[in-house]
Design an enzyme around this catalytic site. Structure first.
Site, PDB file in Angstrom:
ATOM      1  N   GLU A   1       0.888  -1.167   0.000  1.00 30.42           N
ATOM      2  CA  GLU A   1       0.000   0.000   0.000  1.00 30.42           C
ATOM      3  C   GLU A   1       0.917   1.205   0.000  1.00 30.42           C
ATOM      4  O   GLU A   1       1.550   1.501   1.007  1.00 30.42           O
ATOM      5  CB  GLU A   1      -0.877   0.016   1.260  1.00 30.42           C
ATOM      6  CG  GLU A   1      -1.809  -1.169   1.399  1.00 30.42           C
ATOM      7  CD  GLU A   1      -2.834  -1.230   0.303  1.00 30.42           C
ATOM      8  OE1 GLU A   1      -3.116  -0.192  -0.321  1.00 30.42           O
ATOM      9  OE2 GLU A   1      -3.341  -2.324   0.048  1.00 30.42           O
TER      10      GLU A   1
ATOM     11  N   CYS B   1      -2.761   8.694   3.496  1.00 31.73           N
ATOM     12  CA  CYS B   1      -2.433   8.184   2.165  1.00 31.73           C
ATOM     13  C   CYS B   1      -3.577   8.433   1.197  1.00 31.73           C
ATOM     14  O   CYS B   1      -3.383   8.472  -0.007  1.00 31.73           O
ATOM     15  CB  CYS B   1      -2.135   6.695   2.250  1.00 31.73           C
ATOM     16  SG  CYS B   1      -3.458   5.782   3.050  1.00 31.73           S
TER      17      CYS B   1
HETATM   18  P1  NAP Z   1       8.326   5.005   4.623  1.00 31.02           P
HETATM   19  O1  NAP Z   1       9.434   5.919   4.936  1.00 31.02           O
HETATM   20  O2  NAP Z   1       8.307   4.380   3.293  1.00 31.02           O
HETATM   21  O3  NAP Z   1       8.348   3.912   5.778  1.00 31.02           O
HETATM   22  C1  NAP Z   1       7.367   2.924   5.837  1.00 31.02           C
HETATM   23  C2  NAP Z   1       7.814   1.809   6.746  1.00 31.02           C
HETATM   24  O4  NAP Z   1       8.906   1.145   6.127  1.00 31.02           O
HETATM   25  C3  NAP Z   1       8.302   2.270   8.111  1.00 31.02           C
HETATM   26  O5  NAP Z   1       7.873   1.347   9.071  1.00 31.02           O
HETATM   27  C4  NAP Z   1       9.792   2.236   7.954  1.00 31.02           C
HETATM   28  O6  NAP Z   1      10.449   2.070   9.184  1.00 31.02           O
HETATM   29  C5  NAP Z   1       9.944   1.004   7.106  1.00 31.02           C
HETATM   30  N1  NAP Z   1      11.216   0.880   6.438  1.00 31.02           N
HETATM   31  C6  NAP Z   1      11.953   1.838   5.856  1.00 31.02           C
HETATM   32  N2  NAP Z   1      13.077   1.305   5.363  1.00 31.02           N
HETATM   33  C7  NAP Z   1      13.054  -0.010   5.653  1.00 31.02           C
HETATM   34  C8  NAP Z   1      13.934  -1.083   5.427  1.00 31.02           C
HETATM   35  N3  NAP Z   1      15.085  -0.937   4.778  1.00 31.02           N
HETATM   36  N4  NAP Z   1      13.566  -2.312   5.877  1.00 31.02           N
HETATM   37  C9  NAP Z   1      12.417  -2.506   6.524  1.00 31.02           C
HETATM   38  N5  NAP Z   1      11.557  -1.515   6.775  1.00 31.02           N
HETATM   39  C10 NAP Z   1      11.866  -0.273   6.335  1.00 31.02           C
HETATM   40  O7  NAP Z   1       6.920   5.702   4.816  1.00 31.02           O
HETATM   41  P2  NAP Z   1       6.445   6.611   6.019  1.00 31.02           P
HETATM   42  O8  NAP Z   1       7.195   7.902   5.917  1.00 31.02           O
HETATM   43  O9  NAP Z   1       6.462   5.879   7.300  1.00 31.02           O
HETATM   44  O10 NAP Z   1       4.928   6.810   5.656  1.00 31.02           O
HETATM   45  C11 NAP Z   1       4.477   7.790   4.761  1.00 31.02           C
HETATM   46  C12 NAP Z   1       4.137   7.205   3.432  1.00 31.02           C
HETATM   47  O11 NAP Z   1       3.257   6.124   3.598  1.00 31.02           O
HETATM   48  C13 NAP Z   1       3.426   8.184   2.551  1.00 31.02           C
HETATM   49  O12 NAP Z   1       4.028   8.157   1.301  1.00 31.02           O
HETATM   50  C14 NAP Z   1       2.000   7.659   2.490  1.00 31.02           C
HETATM   51  O13 NAP Z   1       1.343   7.952   1.283  1.00 31.02           O
HETATM   52  C15 NAP Z   1       2.187   6.209   2.670  1.00 31.02           C
HETATM   53  N6  NAP Z   1       1.003   5.581   3.242  1.00 31.02           N
HETATM   54  C16 NAP Z   1       0.278   4.751   2.469  1.00 31.02           C
HETATM   55  C17 NAP Z   1      -0.846   4.141   2.999  1.00 31.02           C
HETATM   56  C18 NAP Z   1      -1.676   3.202   2.163  1.00 31.02           C
HETATM   57  O14 NAP Z   1      -2.525   2.531   2.733  1.00 31.02           O
HETATM   58  N7  NAP Z   1      -1.487   3.115   0.888  1.00 31.02           N
HETATM   59  C19 NAP Z   1      -1.217   4.379   4.308  1.00 31.02           C
HETATM   60  C20 NAP Z   1      -0.459   5.233   5.068  1.00 31.02           C
HETATM   61  C21 NAP Z   1       0.665   5.829   4.520  1.00 31.02           C
HETATM   62  P3  NAP Z   1      11.283   3.262   9.868  1.00 31.02           P
HETATM   63  O15 NAP Z   1      10.284   4.276  10.262  1.00 31.02           O
HETATM   64  O16 NAP Z   1      11.905   2.605  11.028  1.00 31.02           O
HETATM   65  O17 NAP Z   1      12.236   3.750   8.851  1.00 31.02           O
END
Ligand code: NAP
Length: 678
Positions: free
Chosen positions: A258, A297
């Site tokens: 997602e 999102c």
């Molecule tokens: P993100 O930076 O992509 O991080 C998402 C998750 O991935 C976090 O738990 C992060 O952990 C983890 N992660 C990052 N690098 C990783 C790695 N190398 N290995 C394992 N896990 C890793 O996104 P975010 O900033 O948290 O969230 C914002 C984004 O999410 C926005 O773009 C939004 O549109 C999207 N979103 C989408 C939905 C949907 O349902 N489609 C819902 C909510 C949000 P860490 O925090 O520890 O780095």
């Protein structure tokens, strides 16, 4: 304030990090409030605990047993949600934002609990579709079945929904019977940790059903195999990096994503400023820009409005945004709190700088806005930014760059085809909305844009009082989207559970299929019960128990009497010549309802007993006309049993009616409620 030392929950124990930790700051004050890290975690031991302890314990239960636990857990969290709200303020969330996250997550669990009870069997195998006839005589049949994956679901979540994000993934996976390892985004992991502690304290789910990693996942993903699944929510960049992991690709590990999405909302051409739809659009757009400070999102990033209405809409929305109180999310007067972190604020400002080349700013100044009750410089506060793009066809960033905050761009369209084309420039979205009172517009946009969207939301004066909002993913409906949105599908009721199960085509004899699906299949052995089945309790009735009734002849008088009694004097029952002229009938025939009524008269046992009520009838088909003089008899077979309450369950019976030549004339599924005790 004492700094929270976040732990991971691994192998049934709460473990502090053994090495470096990452500081987590309050979104409101900028102070360090927590530290998290996963150094020292034994990821293989976590996987083993899930696979060898959690999975078997979950799979020993039926879907209904797991659904009941989900409900109990949701109610347990509901009673303690005030504690979660308190922590949630630190993420920048107002109380109403917290409710979206916390109550939304609990509500999602409750819906899965209810759907699990109503739409899934009280057994271990979920039947997908009908039995397929694979041979002429029916001795070899096919049935698709779904069983839980034998591994673990690694569930990685975004920072914006620390509770909902976890529960909306755990609910379907636990219902399926698959244990989860939850990895929340570090920035808001303290809220997730508090929720998991409650879940652990509740003792409702068996050990190993869920574990928690606060901090990085190390080499966890490299240790997964084809019985595992990674379910990810976050940015497109992180998703791409994780799903490209060669081990996941080589071993065919399921990866559900997602991602971010440039969701659009279209103002219909009919929605001029004098209509309720215009005001509705302003209300929805305002809510989507300010709820969770735009960090959803599903938030509206692009407003696509008729060319002539760009000015009036910009004016109305800017006025509403200007009146929005920004401040400490704990204040009752605050309508928009802070972004989740200083990093997030910096990211939004950087993206605004890029968008500036394609847009003009209608409102929003990061250096001049009021913040109630908090220091604007220390907290991650921003005002809402409304932008206008005058050449959306030539622009690229407005369709591709997600500023994950209170940022949205208005752009004009010429006609519906143009509006749909602009919607589709998002390259795949979680949700698109259309505010219109013209069903033709709704249909045209559906045909032109549904393929680029996971969800289309239409709202107008008829539905606005009850509509759930552009940005609300509902557990009943699919959440996800093609392309840019990740290509995943979460939620969607039982569809969401299926991601955690394997669909297998089962082929074999009727007895084999009956045993596997715990549902009687035509051709399987018929068991003769020691008493009439209506005198047997729910638990006494065995799948396959069958009785054959006495025969009964149907006379012309019966047909005439039934016609006059019910008023159904359709010519096929009353007029020999007219009936004969009909290609379906040899002459006057019995009413289908007469056959049903006579069938019931043949198979019921009239005395009081455990059968409490007839609650319905499914899949009725009349297969051959019954003429005066024909003799019918009925076979009644216990087909499927499903527990419903603490006192009774549903028994579905196959009812087949035959004529004197042993030809089937009618068949249906009869639903009854049967008491557990006499
Ligand atoms: P993100 O930076 O992509 O991080 C998402 C998750 O991935 C976090 O738990 C992060 O952990 C983890 N992660 C990052 N690098 C990783 C790695 N190398 N290995 C394992 N896990 C890793 O996104 P975010 O900033 O948290 O969230 C914002 C984004 O999410 C926005 O773009 C939004 O549109 C999207 N979103 C989408 C939905 C949907 O349902 N489609 C819902 C909510 C949000 P860490 O925090 O520890 O780095």
């Amino acid at each position: 304030m004492t700094i929270m030392q976040l732990n991971s929950f691994a192998g049934g124990k709460w473990l502090a990090p053994k090495g470096a930790t990452r500081a987590i700051r309050s979104a409101v004050t900028g102070e360090v409030i927590a530290e998290a890290g996963s150094d020292g975690l034994d990821f293989q031991a976590m996987i083993d605990f899930a696979r060898n302890t959690g999975g078997p314990a979950l799979r020993a239960m039926t879907f209904h047993e797991r659904a009941k636990k989900l409900k109990a857990l949701a109610l347990y969290l509901q009673e303690r949600r005030d504690q979660l709200y308190q922590l949630s303020y630190q993420t920048g969330a107002t109380l109403s934002d917290s409710k979206i996250d916390i109550d939304g997550g609990i509500g999602t669990m409750l819906v899965f609990a209810s759907k699990g009870r109503r739409e899934m069997p009280d057994g271990h195998v979920y039947l997908d579709g009908e039995v397929e006839q694979l041979s002429r005589s029916g001795s070899f049949l096919g049935q698709h079945v779904c069983t839980p994956l034998l591994g673990v679901a690694v569930q990685i979540n975004a920072f914006n929904f620390p509770v909902w994000g976890m529960l909306e993934k755990l609910a379907p996976s636990l219902l399926a019977g698959v244990p989860g390892i939850v990895k929340p985004a570090t920035a808001t992991a303290y809220l997730t940790e508090a929720c998991v502690r409650m879940m652990d304290e509740s003792g409702i789910f068996p050990a190993g059903s869920f574990q928690l990693i606060t901090g990085g996942t190390g080499d966890l993903l490299d240790r997964l195999d084809a019985q595992d699944i990674v379910s990810f929510t976050g940015s497109a960049d992180t998703a791409l990096m994780l799903r490209s992991n060669p081990v996941l690709l080589k071993r065919g590990v399921r990866f559900l994503a997602e991602q971010d999405s440039l969701n659009a909302s279209v103002l219909g051409p009919d929605a001029t400023p004098d209509t309720p739809e215009f005001d509705l659009f302003v209300t929805e757009a305002h809510r989507e820009m300010t709820a969770k400070a735009g960090q959803k999102c599903t938030a509206i990033r692009r407003m696509i409005v008729p060319d002539a209405l760009v000015g009036p809409l910009a004016e109305a929305l800017a006025a509403k945004l200007a009146a929005t109180r920004i401040g400490d999310p704990g204040l009752k007067t605050t309508r928009m709190g802070a972004l989740a972190s200083a990093g997030q604020k910096a990211d939004v400002l950087a993206k605004l700088a890029v968008l500036a080349s394609e847009t003009t700013r209608i409102c929003g100044d990061a250096d001049a806005f009021e913040v109630d009750g908090a220091d604007a410089a220390s907290g991650a506060f921003l005002p809402p930014f409304l932008l206008r793009c005058d050449d959306p066809d030539a622009a690229t960033a407005v369709h591709e760059l997600e500023a994950f905050g209170p940022v949205s761009t208005i752009m004009g369209y010429r006609d519906i085809a143009h509006a749909a084309a602009l919607m589709n420039r998002g390259g795949g979205s979680l949700v698109g909305s259309v505010i219109t009172n013209d069903p033709g517009v709704a249909r045209d946009i559906t045909l032109a844009s549904a393929a680029w969207h996971g969800r289309l939301y239409f709202n107008n004066r008829a539905s606005m009082k009850e509509a759930t909002g552009h940005g609300s993913p509902l557990p009943h409906m699919v959440h996800g989207g093609p392309g840019r949105a990740g290509g995943g599908e979460e939620l969607g009721g039982v569809r969401g559970v299926m991601h955690y199960m394997q669909r297998t085509a089962i082929q074999g004899s009727p007895d084999i299929l009956t045993a596997i699906g715990n549902t009687w299949v035509r051709g399987a052995a018929e068991i003769t019960p020691p008493a009439h089945p209506f005198q047997r309790t729910y638990h006494e009735i065995a799948i396959g128990e069958t009785i054959w009734t006495e025969p009964r002849e149907i006379s012309l008088d019966d047909i005439a009497l039934f016609a006059n009694f019910t008023g159904d004097t359709f010519y096929a029952h009353m007029d020999e010549d007219a009936a004969r002229a009909n290609p379906f009938f040899p002459g006057r025939v019995a009413h289908g309802y007469l056959i049903l009524s006579f069938a019931a008269g043949l198979f019921v046992e009239p005395n009081p007993g455990p059968v409490l009520a007839n609650t319905g009838l499914n899949s009725l088909s009349f297969q051959k006309p019954v003429s005066p003089g024909d003799v019918i008899r009925v076979r009644l077979t216990a087909k499927r049993k499903t527990g419903r309450t603490d006192d009774y369950g549903e028994v579905r019976w196959n009812v087949t009616v035959y004529n004197q030549d042993d030809e089937q004339v009618a068949e249906y599924e009869l639903l009854t409620m049967v008491a557990y005790d006499r």
